[in-house]
Design a protein around this motif. Structure first.
Motif, PDB file in Angstrom:
ATOM      1  N   ASN A   1       4.850  15.489   0.453  1.00  0.00           N
ATOM      2  CA  ASN A   1       3.594  15.529  -0.383  1.00  0.00           C
ATOM      3  C   ASN A   1       2.445  15.941   0.292  1.00  0.00           C
ATOM      4  O   ASN A   1       1.344  16.514   0.127  1.00  0.00           O
ATOM      5  CB  ASN A   1       3.195  13.960  -0.877  1.00  0.00           C
ATOM      6  CG  ASN A   1       3.407  13.992  -2.444  1.00  0.00           C
ATOM      7  OD1 ASN A   1       4.162  14.431  -2.867  1.00  0.00           O
ATOM      8  ND2 ASN A   1       2.289  13.514  -2.957  1.00  0.00           N
ATOM      9  N   ILE A   2       2.448  15.595   1.567  1.00  0.00           N
ATOM     10  CA  ILE A   2       1.169  16.062   2.788  1.00  0.00           C
ATOM     11  C   ILE A   2       1.285  17.483   2.651  1.00  0.00           C
ATOM     12  O   ILE A   2       0.186  18.077   2.785  1.00  0.00           O
ATOM     13  CB  ILE A   2       1.163  15.454   4.018  1.00  0.00           C
ATOM     14  CG1 ILE A   2       1.199  14.028   4.015  1.00  0.00           C
ATOM     15  CG2 ILE A   2       0.262  16.016   5.212  1.00  0.00           C
ATOM     16  CD1 ILE A   2       1.384  13.101   5.270  1.00  0.00           C
TER      17      ILE A   2
ATOM     18  N   LEU B   1       4.709   8.487  -5.920  1.00  0.00           N
ATOM     19  CA  LEU B   1       3.307   8.904  -4.774  1.00  0.00           C
ATOM     20  C   LEU B   1       2.327   9.554  -5.735  1.00  0.00           C
ATOM     21  O   LEU B   1       2.617  10.594  -6.752  1.00  0.00           O
ATOM     22  CB  LEU B   1       3.622   9.978  -3.592  1.00  0.00           C
ATOM     23  CG  LEU B   1       4.718   9.475  -2.475  1.00  0.00           C
ATOM     24  CD1 LEU B   1       4.961  10.415  -1.540  1.00  0.00           C
ATOM     25  CD2 LEU B   1       4.352   8.317  -2.061  1.00  0.00           C
TER      26      LEU B   1
ATOM     27  N   SER C   1       0.858  -1.276   0.005  1.00  0.00           N
ATOM     28  CA  SER C   1      -0.050  -0.175   0.014  1.00  0.00           C
ATOM     29  C   SER C   1       0.782   1.131   0.129  1.00  0.00           C
ATOM     30  O   SER C   1       2.049   1.293   0.664  1.00  0.00           O
ATOM     31  CB  SER C   1      -0.899  -0.097   1.347  1.00  0.00           C
ATOM     32  OG  SER C   1      -1.488   1.172   1.346  1.00  0.00           O
ATOM     33  N   ILE C   2       0.364   2.329  -0.604  1.00  0.00           N
ATOM     34  CA  ILE C   2       1.068   3.734  -0.911  1.00  0.00           C
ATOM     35  C   ILE C   2       1.267   4.152   0.734  1.00  0.00           C
ATOM     36  O   ILE C   2       2.019   5.045   1.031  1.00  0.00           O
ATOM     37  CB  ILE C   2       0.532   4.493  -1.656  1.00  0.00           C
ATOM     38  CG1 ILE C   2       1.311   5.693  -1.930  1.00  0.00           C
ATOM     39  CG2 ILE C   2      -1.091   5.037  -1.087  1.00  0.00           C
ATOM     40  CD1 ILE C   2       0.736   6.520  -2.913  1.00  0.00           C
ATOM     41  N   TYR C   3       0.359   3.758   1.571  1.00  0.00           N
ATOM     42  CA  TYR C   3       0.328   4.228   2.890  1.00  0.00           C
ATOM     43  C   TYR C   3       1.057   3.374   4.068  1.00  0.00           C
ATOM     44  O   TYR C   3       1.221   3.850   4.992  1.00  0.00           O
ATOM     45  CB  TYR C   3      -1.062   4.069   3.547  1.00  0.00           C
ATOM     46  CG  TYR C   3      -2.237   5.026   2.613  1.00  0.00           C
ATOM     47  CD1 TYR C   3      -2.160   6.409   2.491  1.00  0.00           C
ATOM     48  CD2 TYR C   3      -2.957   4.131   1.874  1.00  0.00           C
ATOM     49  CE1 TYR C   3      -3.253   6.860   1.633  1.00  0.00           C
ATOM     50  CE2 TYR C   3      -3.915   4.803   0.984  1.00  0.00           C
ATOM     51  CZ  TYR C   3      -4.144   6.183   0.898  1.00  0.00           C
ATOM     52  OH  TYR C   3      -4.849   6.766   0.206  1.00  0.00           O
ATOM     53  N   ASP C   4       1.618   2.393   3.465  1.00  0.00           N
ATOM     54  CA  ASP C   4       2.822   1.688   4.262  1.00  0.00           C
ATOM     55  C   ASP C   4       3.885   2.255   4.171  1.00  0.00           C
ATOM     56  O   ASP C   4       4.796   2.195   3.213  1.00  0.00           O
ATOM     57  CB  ASP C   4       2.650   0.165   3.853  1.00  0.00           C
ATOM     58  CG  ASP C   4       3.255  -0.717   4.639  1.00  0.00           C
ATOM     59  OD1 ASP C   4       4.137  -0.168   5.631  1.00  0.00           O
ATOM     60  OD2 ASP C   4       3.362  -1.928   4.543  1.00  0.00           O
ATOM     61  N   GLN C   5       4.501   2.900   5.172  1.00  0.00           N
ATOM     62  CA  GLN C   5       6.008   3.683   5.291  1.00  0.00           C
ATOM     63  C   GLN C   5       6.810   2.657   6.135  1.00  0.00           C
ATOM     64  O   GLN C   5       7.985   3.331   6.060  1.00  0.00           O
ATOM     65  CB  GLN C   5       5.384   4.681   6.310  1.00  0.00           C
ATOM     66  CG  GLN C   5       4.501   5.914   6.000  1.00  0.00           C
ATOM     67  CD  GLN C   5       4.763   7.176   6.526  1.00  0.00           C
ATOM     68  OE1 GLN C   5       5.586   7.634   6.922  1.00  0.00           O
ATOM     69  NE2 GLN C   5       3.318   7.625   6.718  1.00  0.00           N
TER      70      GLN C   5
ATOM     71  N   SER D   1       9.416   8.118   4.180  1.00  0.00           N
ATOM     72  CA  SER D   1       8.725   8.746   5.023  1.00  0.00           C
ATOM     73  C   SER D   1       8.759  10.223   4.636  1.00  0.00           C
ATOM     74  O   SER D   1       7.855  11.086   4.836  1.00  0.00           O
ATOM     75  CB  SER D   1       9.185   8.497   6.585  1.00  0.00           C
ATOM     76  OG  SER D   1       8.431   9.177   7.414  1.00  0.00           O
TER      77      SER D   1
ATOM     78  N   ILE E   1       6.615  11.333   1.810  1.00  0.00           N
ATOM     79  CA  ILE E   1       5.345  11.409   2.024  1.00  0.00           C
ATOM     80  C   ILE E   1       5.138  12.665   2.696  1.00  0.00           C
ATOM     81  O   ILE E   1       3.894  13.320   2.686  1.00  0.00           O
ATOM     82  CB  ILE E   1       4.882  10.135   3.061  1.00  0.00           C
ATOM     83  CG1 ILE E   1       4.864   8.897   2.114  1.00  0.00           C
ATOM     84  CG2 ILE E   1       3.511  10.427   3.682  1.00  0.00           C
ATOM     85  CD1 ILE E   1       4.582   7.515   2.816  1.00  0.00           C
ATOM     86  N   SER E   2       5.884  12.892   3.935  1.00  0.00           N
ATOM     87  CA  SER E   2       5.618  14.189   4.533  1.00  0.00           C
ATOM     88  C   SER E   2       5.675  15.526   3.601  1.00  0.00           C
ATOM     89  O   SER E   2       4.830  16.214   3.843  1.00  0.00           O
ATOM     90  CB  SER E   2       6.737  14.467   5.542  1.00  0.00           C
ATOM     91  OG  SER E   2       6.815  13.370   6.688  1.00  0.00           O
TER      92      SER E   2
ATOM     93  N   ASP F   1      -1.477  11.902  -5.924  1.00  0.00           N
ATOM     94  CA  ASP F   1      -2.371  12.521  -5.297  1.00  0.00           C
ATOM     95  C   ASP F   1      -3.289  13.406  -6.097  1.00  0.00           C
ATOM     96  O   ASP F   1      -2.880  13.671  -7.247  1.00  0.00           O
ATOM     97  CB  ASP F   1      -1.794  13.556  -4.133  1.00  0.00           C
ATOM     98  CG  ASP F   1      -1.599  13.168  -2.911  1.00  0.00           C
ATOM     99  OD1 ASP F   1      -2.367  12.606  -2.239  1.00  0.00           O
ATOM    100  OD2 ASP F   1      -0.333  13.217  -2.514  1.00  0.00           O
TER     101      ASP F   1
END
Length: 208
Positions: free
Chosen positions: A202-203, A159, A128-132, A196, A199-200, A161
């Protein structure tokens, strides 16, 4: 015996064109973040594995930046099912078989040629894309111990979005990786830290 990669005179150039075309058609924008300095070495591209798209995204990076002969390891049953990929640089690996070592040694052989690049998914499966926290298999360590000469290792994180758009945006993050330690645990730890951070970033884009 493993299935070795080929680069058909027509199929391979078509795949390069098609990968770029398909990404432009399906994504609102494609943003590559990270510095890449061509050192004239073979390239090992280590990427997260989150979808069917992954190979297309890696080819896009190769066309735009790396400019090497593209190779990628693929499960034998999938490669036989989609034999088209044999002619675009795909070669086989079979889980639980003695030929796994042959596949890894073949990868090391490819990475002994400065003209080549190899795409690997160290976790060995789609996650999963959410698995860090990605768990790497031992293959990368074996390959790097077998390679003759230096290799340029690049981490890649993909990633996706939507934000407020109809089409998704693709964000590709790259980071050159240089470490004297090539053991699985160290590479896994460093990649997960990189992932990680991506992802940060991108958030934060969603907040702007």
């Amino acid at each position: 015996m493993i299935i070795k990669a080929q680069h058909h005179w027509f199929v391979y150039p078509f795949f390069k064109f098609y990968a770029v075309y398909k990404i432009h058609r399906n994504f609102k924008q494609t943003v590559i973040t990270g510095d890449y300095h061509d050192k004239g070495l073979p390239v090992l591209l280590l990427s997260n594995h989150l979808s069917w798209w992954d190979g297309f995204w890696a080819m896009y990076v190769n066309v735009k930046l790396l400019k090497r002969k593209f190779h990628f390891m693929m499960l034998e049953e999938q490669l036989k099912r989609f034999s088209f990929f044999i002619n675009t640089g795909g070669y086989s690996v079979k889980r639980g078989a003695r030929s796994v070592v042959e596949s890894l040694n073949y990868t090391a052989e490819l990475l002994s040629d400065n003209r080549n690049m190899v795409l690997l998914f160290p976790q060995g499966k789609i996650t999963s894309i959410y698995d860090q926290t990605l768990i790497f298999e031992k293959g990368v360590e074996h390959i790097l111990k077998k390679v003759e000469g230096k290799v340029q290792i690049i981490f890649m994180a993909n990633l996706v979005d939507y934000f407020s758009d109809e089409k998704p945006s693709l964000f590709i993050y790259l980071r050159e990786y240089d470490s004297v330690e090539h053991n699985t645990e160290r590479i896994q730890e460093d990649y997960n830290r990189f992932y990680s951070e991506c992802i940060s970033v991108n958030i934060k884009k969603a907040d702007n």
